[in-house]
Design a protein around this motif. Structure first.
Motif, PDB file in Angstrom:
ATOM      1  N   GLY A 130      39.589  31.281  42.097  1.00  0.00           N
ATOM      2  CA  GLY A 130      40.706  30.832  42.929  1.00  0.00           C
ATOM      3  C   GLY A 130      40.944  31.781  44.077  1.00  0.00           C
ATOM      4  O   GLY A 130      40.317  32.846  44.167  1.00  0.00           O
ATOM      5  N   THR A 131      41.866  31.401  44.949  1.00  0.00           N
ATOM      6  CA  THR A 131      42.210  32.264  46.078  1.00  0.00           C
ATOM      7  C   THR A 131      43.118  33.398  45.568  1.00  0.00           C
ATOM      8  O   THR A 131      43.716  33.280  44.501  1.00  0.00           O
ATOM      9  CB  THR A 131      42.942  31.456  47.169  1.00  0.00           C
ATOM     10  N   PRO A 132      43.227  34.497  46.335  1.00  0.00           N
ATOM     11  CA  PRO A 132      43.952  35.666  45.826  1.00  0.00           C
ATOM     12  C   PRO A 132      45.386  35.381  45.386  1.00  0.00           C
ATOM     13  O   PRO A 132      45.800  35.846  44.321  1.00  0.00           O
ATOM     14  CB  PRO A 132      43.921  36.624  47.023  1.00  0.00           C
ATOM     15  N   LEU A 133      46.148  34.609  46.151  1.00  0.00           N
ATOM     16  CA  LEU A 133      47.544  34.407  45.763  1.00  0.00           C
ATOM     17  C   LEU A 133      47.646  33.646  44.441  1.00  0.00           C
ATOM     18  O   LEU A 133      48.428  34.009  43.557  1.00  0.00           O
ATOM     19  CB  LEU A 133      48.321  33.668  46.867  1.00  0.00           C
ATOM     20  N   ALA A 159      52.934  42.048  49.081  1.00  0.00           N
ATOM     21  CA  ALA A 159      51.782  42.899  48.755  1.00  0.00           C
ATOM     22  C   ALA A 159      50.501  42.324  49.356  1.00  0.00           C
ATOM     23  O   ALA A 159      49.618  43.060  49.799  1.00  0.00           O
ATOM     24  CB  ALA A 159      51.653  43.034  47.240  1.00  0.00           C
ATOM     25  N   LEU A 160      50.393  40.991  49.387  1.00  0.00           N
ATOM     26  CA  LEU A 160      49.189  40.352  49.921  1.00  0.00           C
ATOM     27  C   LEU A 160      49.255  40.166  51.438  1.00  0.00           C
ATOM     28  O   LEU A 160      48.344  39.625  52.049  1.00  0.00           O
ATOM     29  CB  LEU A 160      48.964  38.999  49.241  1.00  0.00           C
ATOM     30  N   GLY A 161      50.377  40.550  52.039  1.00  0.00           N
ATOM     31  CA  GLY A 161      50.494  40.466  53.490  1.00  0.00           C
ATOM     32  C   GLY A 161      50.956  39.120  54.015  1.00  0.00           C
ATOM     33  O   GLY A 161      50.914  38.859  55.214  1.00  0.00           O
ATOM     34  N   ILE A 220      57.648  41.529  56.593  1.00  0.00           N
ATOM     35  CA  ILE A 220      58.993  41.987  56.963  1.00  0.00           C
ATOM     36  C   ILE A 220      59.163  43.412  56.417  1.00  0.00           C
ATOM     37  O   ILE A 220      58.837  43.677  55.260  1.00  0.00           O
ATOM     38  CB  ILE A 220      60.081  41.047  56.391  1.00  0.00           C
ATOM     39  N   GLU A 221      59.632  44.294  57.298  1.00  0.00           N
ATOM     40  CA  GLU A 221      59.699  45.712  56.914  1.00  0.00           C
ATOM     41  C   GLU A 221      60.722  45.959  55.805  1.00  0.00           C
ATOM     42  O   GLU A 221      61.724  45.256  55.708  1.00  0.00           O
ATOM     43  CB  GLU A 221      60.090  46.554  58.133  1.00  0.00           C
ATOM     44  N   ASP A 222      60.446  47.012  55.053  1.00  0.00           N
ATOM     45  CA  ASP A 222      61.324  47.405  53.945  1.00  0.00           C
ATOM     46  C   ASP A 222      62.781  47.571  54.372  1.00  0.00           C
ATOM     47  O   ASP A 222      63.697  47.230  53.633  1.00  0.00           O
ATOM     48  CB  ASP A 222      60.866  48.750  53.347  1.00  0.00           C
TER      49      ASP A 222
END
Ligand SMILES: [Zn+2]
Length: 693
Positions: free
Chosen positions: A232-235, A406-408, A412-414
């Motif tokens: 499967g795909t990463p997500l 985590a996967l990008g 949005i910044e922390d």
């Protein structure tokens, strides 16, 4: 509804059948006009005179195939078939009429010379070939594929299917579904895996299309029984990994194979390519499956979003590529097959958010499906633009956002995120809360806020609550309950009265048509839907040139055999649902659920009695208690009835019957049941406990 549709289609066919002979002569204008206006119309001889020309094609094909007798019945087509190019002949007529008519109307004459005629003929041939690319499939191939849906047909959700060649098998998705209100204490349903056990040595892998619960939710339960490589795909795989971790299957992530879209993977003797599509979850894919028998396209869940949030449109180029090579069979998502037109783009919801964020004076609380990360992302972007801090509340929402960040996928910044206990530190117009509970789930954060049970968030009249979702069938009542609570709390609720506050993730009819036209398959199997959904999708497919005899409406457990020549149901395999209790992730046995149903609907009768072996009489008084059957005030009367009943039963009983303890209890149960059914018209659970003294 459904039968109406069928009637309509039949009527339509009859009409169309009559059309060519009756309508062509008296009214050629109409035909001509539409042909000149719309060049595609020409490309559609199949559709226009559907049964006729399509039948013509079928005949040709079926001759290749194995259904000769059927086509011989039709004299009209038989005639065409003797012609080397039947379609050219049928459809060339209107053209000549076309010309002769315009000759009559206008004075400037178009001379149809031989070169022109030849060109017309050649174009016709090209068009015909283009419309039936599946004729390129090697009809002599000995390849044979079996396809067996084990979930997702006759229902929405719980998707799982098996595709088998002679030596290999792949499982396509392993989804869960939700119980109905009669399944007390059941949290989720997973498909019956019995069939997989019977072919486990053939299974080369599990193919995952996307990370929705109804496609991956049953994975941990399968892995507790059987383990196979997972592709499967990463997500999608990351979401399965989250589940595995919860179920103590952390080590099983070693079975994962991350796939790259547009690459072909050999899984046993089956080749699989993941094709990017657009849906209400990121990283969703359709499948191209190549076998010796031919190519299969499985859309999986999809819609066709031309302006998706991340800019990655559905890979229609791959659909066109495979379609042009010739596709034996198409499986396509039927969820929204009753919706005319196109499903709107996900980005329209962002525009709605713009307006709602502009209007909001206090805190904004947005709730949607926790897997719809593009939706959540759009809300978060608006939050950031409006100078609001983002607080994510709800276990599944937090986990999904974390995984997608985590996967990008969520950039949005922390610094824009805050914890729930920090919310009170900011003014109201600086807060965006993103939360679960859009389906009115009682345990979800939004419901707890609405019932004033949330530890940190207390609703205020200045709050704006955006419900960016529609109620999934079955959840209407709980959503309505949530609405009542929110309105009572005095907040501003933005729900379905706001246009484009939610869009579906599934294709409407026009998108289904586009896929059918890109793929132009020989066989069509509508999937993902209840019977009425797949039946409607079948109609759409017929409109798009698929022969109705090449379409099968399947149910879970139907095993369909597909070869280049034919498609047919060959057998049924065991299917069903296993009940799961989410509190402990354990299976609930069928009889437990049945008992609970009985208890809930008809109550219970308890009988405790001692019978003397010496004289077959009741010793003392029997203890009789009921729950959910007779009102308290009638308890005494009912006990008396039971006593008399028992006494009569014992009087008529043979003495040796007392030796069979279990037999006596069963007999008493039967007698009591008979009485209760007669007097109360109910079927309660009856528990006799008899002591023989
Ligand atoms: Zn889905």
């Amino acid at each position: 509804m459904e039968s109406n549709n069928n009637e309509n289609s039949q009527n339509q066919e009859k009409k169309i059948d009559n059309k060519p002979t009756r309508e062509r002569r008296p009214n050629p204008h109409r035909q001509n006009k539409s042909q000149t206006h719309n060049p595609n119309r020409k490309a559609n001889p199949n559709q226009k005179s559907e049964p006729k020309t399509v039948d013509g094609n079928i005949h040709e094909k079926e001759v290749n195939g194995n259904k000769k007798p059927q086509h011989n019945k039709n004299n009209q087509n038989k005639k065409h078939n003797t012609n080397s190019n039947p379609n050219a002949k049928t459809t060339s007529k209107p053209y000549s009429q076309n010309k002769s008519k315009s000759k009559g109307r206008k004075k400037n004459v178009t001379t149809v010379n031989d070169a022109m005629k030849a060109s017309m003929k050649e174009n016709k041939l090209v068009q015909e070939a283009r419309m039936t690319p599946w004729k390129k499939i090697n009809i002599a191939s000995k390849g044979k594929v079996r396809f067996t849906p084990l979930g997702g047909l006759g229902e929405i959700g719980g998707n799982m299917a098996v595709l088998e060649t002679e030596n290999s098998a792949i499982i396509i998705d392993v989804g869960m579904s939700f119980p109905d209100e009669t399944m007390h204490g059941v949290d989720i349903l997973v498909p019956d895996f019995s069939y997989l056990h019977t072919i486990k040595n053939k299974i080369k892998g599990i193919i995952i299309t996307h990370g929705h619960e109804d496609h991956i939710g049953a994975m941990p339960y399968l892995f507790k029984e059987l383990k196979f490589p997972v592709y499967g795909t990463p997500l999608a795989l990351a979401m399965i990994e989250n589940k595995f971790n919860e179920h103590g299957l952390k080590a099983d992530s070693k079975y994962f194979n991350f796939v790259t879209k547009r690459k072909v993977y050999d899984i046993g003797d089956i080749k699989v390519e993941w094709i990017h599509n657009t849906h209400s979850i990121i990283d969703a894919c359709s499948l191209a499956i190549e076998t010796e028998a031919g190519t299969f396209i499985h859309t999986a869940d999809f819609k066709i979003d031309h302006t998706p949030v991340d800019g990655y449109t559905m890979d229609l180029q791959r659909y066109a590529y495979y379609g042009d090579k010739g596709v034996l069979c198409l499986f396509s998502d039927s969820t929204n097959s009753h919706n005319p037109g196109f499903t709107k783009s996900e980005t329209v919801v962002g525009k709605t958010f713009d307006k709602l964020f502009d209007l909001a004076k206090g805190r904004v609380i947005m709730s949607t499906f926790s897997s719809n990360v593009h939706r959540i992302y759009q809300a978060m972007q608006r939050g950031v633009d409006h100078g609001r801090k983002i607080c994510v509340i709800g276990r599944s929402m937090e986990r999904n956002i974390e995984t997608n960040r985590a996967l990008g996928f969520v950039d949005i910044e922390d610094k824009h995120f805050i914890e729930v206990h920090e919310v009170s530190k900011y003014s109201e117009n600086e807060i965006l809360i993103v939360t679960t509970g859009s389906q009115g789930e009682t345990m979800a954060a939004l419901n707890r806020m609405a019932t004033d049970e949330h530890r940190h968030i207390k609703l205020k009249p200045s709050d704006t609550v955006i419900i960016s979702a529609s109620a999934i069938p079955g959840n209407e009542a709980s959503v309505s309950k949530l609405m009542n609570l929110l309105v009572k709390a005095g907040v501003t609720v933005r729900y379905k009265e706001v246009p484009d506050i939610h869009v579906s993730g599934h294709a409407g009819q026009e998108e289904q048509k586009l896929i059918l036209r890109l793929v132009q398959p020989k066989f069509f199997l509508p999937v993902h839907g209840e019977y009425n959904h797949i039946a409607k999708h079948a109609q759409t497919a017929i409109e798009c040139g698929v022969d109705k005899r090449n379409i099968l409406l399947m149910s879970d457990g139907d095993q369909v055999e597909i070869t280049p020549k034919f498609i047919k149901k060959v057998k049924s395999v065991k299917t069903g649902k296993t009940y799961i209790d989410n509190q402990n992730n354990m299976t609930i046995e069928n009889d437990v659920v049945l008992d609970r149903q009985k208890l809930a609907e008809d109550g219970i009768v308890n009988i405790v009695a001692q019978i003397a072996q010496s004289n077959q009489k009741i010793v003392g008084k029997p203890v009789i208690s009921t729950h959910g059957l007779v009102p308290d005030k009638e308890d005494k009367k009912f006990s008396k009835e039971m006593e008399v009943l028992l006494e009569t039963f014992l009087l008529n009983m043979k003495p040796e019957a007392l030796k069979d303890h279990r037999g006596i209890e069963n007999d008493i149960r039967a007698v009591v049941r008979k009485h209760v059914v007669r007097t109360k018209k109910r079927y309660p659970l009856i528990i006799p406990t008899i002591f023989i003294v």
